[in-house]
Structure formats: C-alpha cells, structure tokens
Write a protein that holds these residues in place. Structure first.
Motif, PDB file in Angstrom:
ATOM      1  N   HIS A  23       0.881  -1.330  -0.136  1.00 15.02           N
ATOM      2  CA  HIS A  23       0.057  -0.021  -0.016  1.00 15.02           C
ATOM      3  C   HIS A  23       0.856   1.330  -0.001  1.00 15.02           C
ATOM      4  CE1 HIS A  23      -2.514  -3.200   1.907  1.00 15.02           C
ATOM      5  NE2 HIS A  23      -3.618  -2.695   1.207  1.00 15.02           N
ATOM      6  N   THR A  24       0.502   2.193  -0.757  1.00 16.81           N
ATOM      7  CA  THR A  24       1.336   3.344  -1.018  1.00 16.81           C
ATOM      8  C   THR A  24       1.512   4.309   0.254  1.00 16.81           C
ATOM      9  OG1 THR A  24      -0.382   4.618  -2.231  1.00 16.81           O
ATOM     10  CG2 THR A  24       1.107   3.311  -3.512  1.00 16.81           C
ATOM     11  N   THR A  25       0.291   4.214   0.917  1.00 17.50           N
ATOM     12  CA  THR A  25       0.102   5.149   2.246  1.00 17.50           C
ATOM     13  C   THR A  25       0.163   4.089   3.437  1.00 17.50           C
ATOM     14  OG1 THR A  25      -2.106   5.362   2.276  1.00 17.50           O
ATOM     15  CG2 THR A  25      -0.735   6.974   0.962  1.00 17.50           C
ATOM     16  N   LEU A  48       1.167   4.009   7.651  1.00 14.38           N
ATOM     17  CA  LEU A  48       1.439   4.923   9.024  1.00 14.38           C
ATOM     18  C   LEU A  48       1.994   3.577   9.913  1.00 14.38           C
ATOM     19  CD1 LEU A  48       1.944   7.492  10.405  1.00 14.38           C
ATOM     20  CD2 LEU A  48      -0.390   7.096  11.080  1.00 14.38           C
ATOM     21  N   LEU A  91      -3.414   1.701   7.671  1.00 12.93           N
ATOM     22  CA  LEU A  91      -3.686   2.190   6.370  1.00 12.93           C
ATOM     23  C   LEU A  91      -4.546   3.005   6.058  1.00 12.93           C
ATOM     24  CD1 LEU A  91      -2.878  -1.367   4.971  1.00 12.93           C
ATOM     25  CD2 LEU A  91      -1.186   0.459   5.179  1.00 12.93           C
ATOM     26  N   GLU A  92      -4.583   4.397   5.923  1.00 15.36           N
ATOM     27  CA  GLU A  92      -5.715   5.208   5.645  1.00 15.36           C
ATOM     28  C   GLU A  92      -5.934   5.665   4.284  1.00 15.36           C
ATOM     29  OE1 GLU A  92      -6.109   8.935   8.020  1.00 15.36           O
ATOM     30  OE2 GLU A  92      -5.410   7.836   9.887  1.00 15.36           O
ATOM     31  N   LEU A  93      -6.578   4.822   3.458  1.00 17.04           N
ATOM     32  CA  LEU A  93      -6.843   4.563   2.115  1.00 17.04           C
ATOM     33  C   LEU A  93      -7.524   5.560   1.392  1.00 17.04           C
ATOM     34  CD1 LEU A  93      -6.018   0.668   1.842  1.00 17.04           C
ATOM     35  CD2 LEU A  93      -4.475   2.520   2.006  1.00 17.04           C
TER      36      LEU A  93
END
Length: 574
Positions: free
Chosen positions: A371-373, A375, A386-388
């Motif tokens: 996943h690119t983002t 935390l 993962l706040e997607l």
C-alpha cells in the motif's frame, strides 16, 4: 535421511498407539449413557477450574505478556473462561436429552427478518444478564426451519449416542488457547466422535495444561494428544482409522491437507479432486470488516468507539481469525476526520506488546509494501494503519488476511442509509471471508434507519454479525455456533465449512447476531440505552482487565453474590 525416517517411525508408533486406545475408547463411549457423558463433562469443568490460573499465566508467558500487565486479562477470558461455560452448558444439554426432551427445552425462540426462527444465545440466565448487561445474541436458523423442527432437531450427534462416528482428528489452532479444547468438545459431543488432538507447535507450552484440563477425557480413552509438526499432521490425516478432520487455521493449510501441495495440489484443486477422502470441517478466518455508520457522535462516543475498533485489531496482537482488519467509513461523514484522529490515538496508546505470533512482523511489512500510504504506529512502531480513502477500494487489505496488527480504512460515499446499503454490497462482493463482521451505529441513527437497518443485517452473509460489539464476544458465548456463513465448499473454502462450539447443539444455524451497547455505563443510560455495562474488560485500553478477567473466571468456577460484586468492583475500575 536415516534420522528423518527414524523420527517418522517413532511418530507412527505414537500415532498407532493413540489410535488403538481411541478404538477401545470409542466402544466404551458408545455404551456410555447420556447422564454419564454429562457427568464426564462436569469432571472436565472441575479440571479446568483446578488449573485455570496455570492456564492463563502459561498463555501469558507464551505470548510475552509482562507479569502483572492488564493484557493478562485476555488470557483468562480466551482460555479457561470459554471451557468453563461450554462444559457447563453442554452437560445441561445432555441432561435435557437424557430426560427425553430437547436441548432447546425452556430456551427462548423468536422470529427474525425473513421469517427465520431464532434462538436466544445471550443472555440465557440471570447471571449472564447481570454480568453481560446490555449484550444480547440470537442464533438465526436457516430459512424454512420452524420452531418445532428446531427443538426436534437439536442434539446433533447426541440424539443417537450409540451411533458413534469413529475417530475425529483436531488440528488445533496456534493463536487462542481455548480453541483446541473447544474443538475437542465439538468433535466429541456434536460429532459423537472420539478425538485425537494435534496442537499447533506454537502451542507447545500449553500441552501440559491441556493434559490437565482435559484429563478426564484422556482417562476415559476418548481423547489422545499427539504433538508434532506438519509431518505428524500429514500422517494423521492419511491414517486409515481417522474418520473426520477439523482444522482451525488458514485456507492455505486447509488446501494443502485436502488437495496437496505444489503443482499437484493446484491441479487437484482446479479439478475439485480432493486427495483427502474423508470429511473435513474448518474455521479459517478472513478479513473482518467494521462498518461505521455515520451519525452524530459526541467526543466521548468518538473516543470510545475508536478504542473499540483498536481492540478489534490489537487484541492478541492481531493474531485472531476475527480481528477487525478493514474499517469502512463514509467519506461524506462530517465527523470522519475526528473519528480517524481518535483511532490513531487509540492505536498509539494501546499497551506495548510483542508481535508474538510467528511471521507477524513479515506480514506487517508486506502490508506496508503493498500500500502506497502506510503509517507505522504504536509505542514501538509495530502497528500499521492504512488510511486509504476512496482509493482503497480493491486494495490488498480487502482480500489478504494479515494476521498481524494491520488496520485498513477505506471510504464509501453516502449518508447513513445509502452508505449502509453500499457497505453491505461492498463487503459481499469484494471483501474476503464470511466469518465475522462488526457494525457500529448510534441508537438515534439506528432508529432513523428503522426496518432498513434490520434488512441490512439480514443481507450480511457472515457467520457472526456484531452490532456495537466485537464478534469475539460471540466466540466466547457457549450457546452460539461459531463458523463461517454456510455455503462454502472444498475448492472454494473461504472462511471454512461447518460450525463448532454450539453448546445447545443447534442444527441448521445460519448465523449469530450479537448486539452490545453503543455507549458504556453511565453514558448508556443518558443516551437512552438500558446497559449497566462499563468499559469491557476485553478492551485493550481497560486498565483493570487482568483483575476483571481473573474474577470472572473465579465467579464461573463457584458463583456467589460476593464474587459477582468483586467482578463489578474490578470492571468499574477499567
């Protein structure tokens, strides 16, 4: 090579000796009356009571929980507590059958959406009503099963006790210590089979405890425990005298047993040509969603429900088959950002603990890489958030069970009604697994949704649906069947096939619907709810969890008014 052959020969000798004992035990089990079987289960309950402290503390040390930590409470509740309640209710069910009645004799039956018959699983007694005040659960039966049929069919393998089912193999779970023992009880009572248990090697420290707690079954020759790794499991599943297999684990492990490994296994699975020629049941986990229905929440509501979600993910360091992994929120919810801020804080504030389950750190890193983002959170950075947003639809977190402290958040559009409908459709079409789902909704919003909310619950094809509660509470409810939503098959096993626990021996269960209070006491009363339940002791934020867990177990060992008062005294310090 010679050493390997020698080890395999020794394992074969141990297995053959265990099988011979169980063959003798099966004959004796077939002749054992229902009252005698109930008495044996009560002996198991007494044995569990005798080693409850050893059980909880051994599990805590196995998982690296510091001595005296509130997290010890998890091991009291997910270990001896479950066996104490299950053995008591199973024995009562056998008593009712022995008297010529049904295990559902005297139980409360009702009706749910779509004309489904329901059986109350919680609360069933005055004790449960007090200790779990505000929580209630119903077992929904499959369509077409009426009240009379439900009562007549309850009992499963104990309806014809002399017709035993051979030897059942339990391949035990490696994460929650109650699971192997509860699965043994399901095989023995619901399946009417004598049992050989192979614990997961991760549970090696627990084997002496299992031998004490289940000692009455061992002495009655209806249980044998055999230790070993995958090679021992392979010998057991291939043994000619094993009639049934139950596994708690992963879909990959299930497929390896049923179809084999490598190219042969893939070919067999594609052709639905199992190598295993005996029945197998399974509980295999999945991605457990948490649907957050938008409403008007107070700051205390936001904080409490954020801690609730954090608990669903971080309990047992994320090594749970129904650990919440995917939070679904409305992108149009005005309080979305405030809720996510509280969620970040709850994950950060939860007590530090080791990622004890093998491979957890690698799986968490795989989630970061996929996943690119991402935390990194928590006191030691082992937790992954993962706040997607809306871009998270279709992300790997929806289809990969990480079995580690990894939590994804995705957005869907809409107000309460349109969002809920979209979320139900989304989890049905895109999210892996059907074991359990959680729905958070404030009472005012649920009233506004009316029948639409009930119909949404009916459309959730999960083995357990928890409303303002965590599905883990249903796992701990002895009367509730536990397993995936019915309909899976060997070549597409999903979250598994069949059900366990189910101490009322219900036949034809579809799912369990669990409800809890949206707010803890005393805010529950101010908000119009009747619950007197404080912060639950299973919350990772509960400061008195260890004491409350111990006192709950002590209460169920020997109920008394004094011990009930001690439970509440501890719980209200959470």
């Amino acid at each position: 090579m010679a050493e390997q052959q020698s080890a395999e020969s020794v394992a074969a000798e141990v297995i053959d000796a265990a099988i011979a004992d169980l063959e003798r035990g099966e004959r004796a089990w077939a002749e054992r009356s229902l009252p005698s079987r109930a008495a044996l289960l009560r002996e198991v309950r007494a044995a569990v009571a005798g080693c409850a402290e050893e059980w909880a503390l051994t599990a805590s040390r196995m998982k690296g929980i510091p001595v005296g930590s509130p997290l010890e409470g998890e091991e009291w509740l997910s270990g001896p507590y479950g066996l104490l309640t299950a053995t008591a209710l199973l024995a009562d069910s056998l008593d009712r059958l022995a008297a010529g009645g049904s295990p559902l004799e005297g139980e409360t039956l009702g009706m749910a959406v779509g004309g489904r018959t329901t059986v109350r699983a919680l609360p069933r007694t005055r004790d449960e009503e007090l200790l779990l005040n505000g929580f209630r659960a119903e077992v929904w039966l499959q369509p077409g099963i009426g009240e009379g049929q439900a009562r007549a069919r309850a009992g499963l393998g104990q309806r014809h006790p002399a017709d035993t089912g051979g030897i059942g193999l339990v391949l035990g779970a490696g994460n929650i210590t109650a699971i192997p023992a509860l699965d043994v009880l399901s095989e023995l009572v619901a399946g009417n089979r004598v049992v050989i248990l192979k614990p997961n090697p991760v549970m090696a420290a627990m084997t002496p405890v299992f031998e004490k707690a289940l000692g009455p079954l061992i002495r009655a020759d209806v249980l044998r425990i055999v230790e070993g790794g995958a090679e021992v499991g392979a010998q057991l599943t291939a043994h000619a005298r094993v009639a049934h297999v139950h596994i708690t684990g992963s879909a990959a492990s299930h497929d390896a047993i049923v179809f084999g490994t490598g190219e042969e296994g893939r070919t067999r699975k594609a052709a639905n040509d199992p190598r295993l020629r005996i029945p197998i049941s399974s509980e295999l986990g999945g991605v457990s969603p948490i649907i957050v229905v938008p409403g008007r929440w107070s700051p205390a509501d936001l904080r409490y429900q954020a801690e609730h979600v954090a608990t669903m993910r971080l309990h047992n360091a994320g090594a749970n088959c129904i650990a919440g992994q995917l939070v679904i929120v409305s992108g149009d919810w005005p309080q979305r950002e405030r809720f996510l801020a509280e969620l970040r804080r709850a994950i950060d504030r939860a007590p530090a603990r080791p990622d004890w389950y093998p491979g957890a750190a690698d799986r968490a890193q795989a989630a970061v890489g996929a996943h690119t983002t991402a935390l990194r959170c928590g006191p030691d950075g082992t937790r992954v958030l993962l706040e997607l947003g809306a871009a998270g639809v279709g992300a790997p977190v929806e289809t990969t069970e990480y079995f580690a402290p990894v939590l994804g958040v995705i957005d869907l559009p809409g107000d309460a009604a349109s969002f809920l409908d979209a979320a139900v459709d989304h989890v049905t079409r895109r999210v892996a697994g059907t074991l359990g789902i959680n729905v958070l909704v404030d009472p005012a919003t649920e009233r506004m949704l009316g029948r639409g909310f009930d119909e949404a619950v009916a459309r959730l094809h999960y083995g357990t649906v928890a409303i303002n509660a965590w599905t883990g509470v249903a796992f701990q409810t002895a009367a509730a069947p536990w397993g995936a939503y019915p309909g899976n098959h060997l070549a597409d096993v999903g979250s598994g096939i069949g059900q366990v626990h189910n101490a009322l021996l219900i036949d034809g269960a579809e799912k369990t619907v669990l409800r809890g209070p949206f707010r803890p006491f005393p805010r529950s009363v101010a908000g119009g709810e009747t619950s007197l339940f404080p912060t639950p002791p299973w919350f990772v934020s509960a400061r008195s969890a260890a004491v409350t867990g111990r006192r709950l177990v002590e209460y169920w060992i020997a109920p008394s008014a004094r011990r009930m008062a001690a439970v509440f005294a501890a719980a209200f310090r959470a």
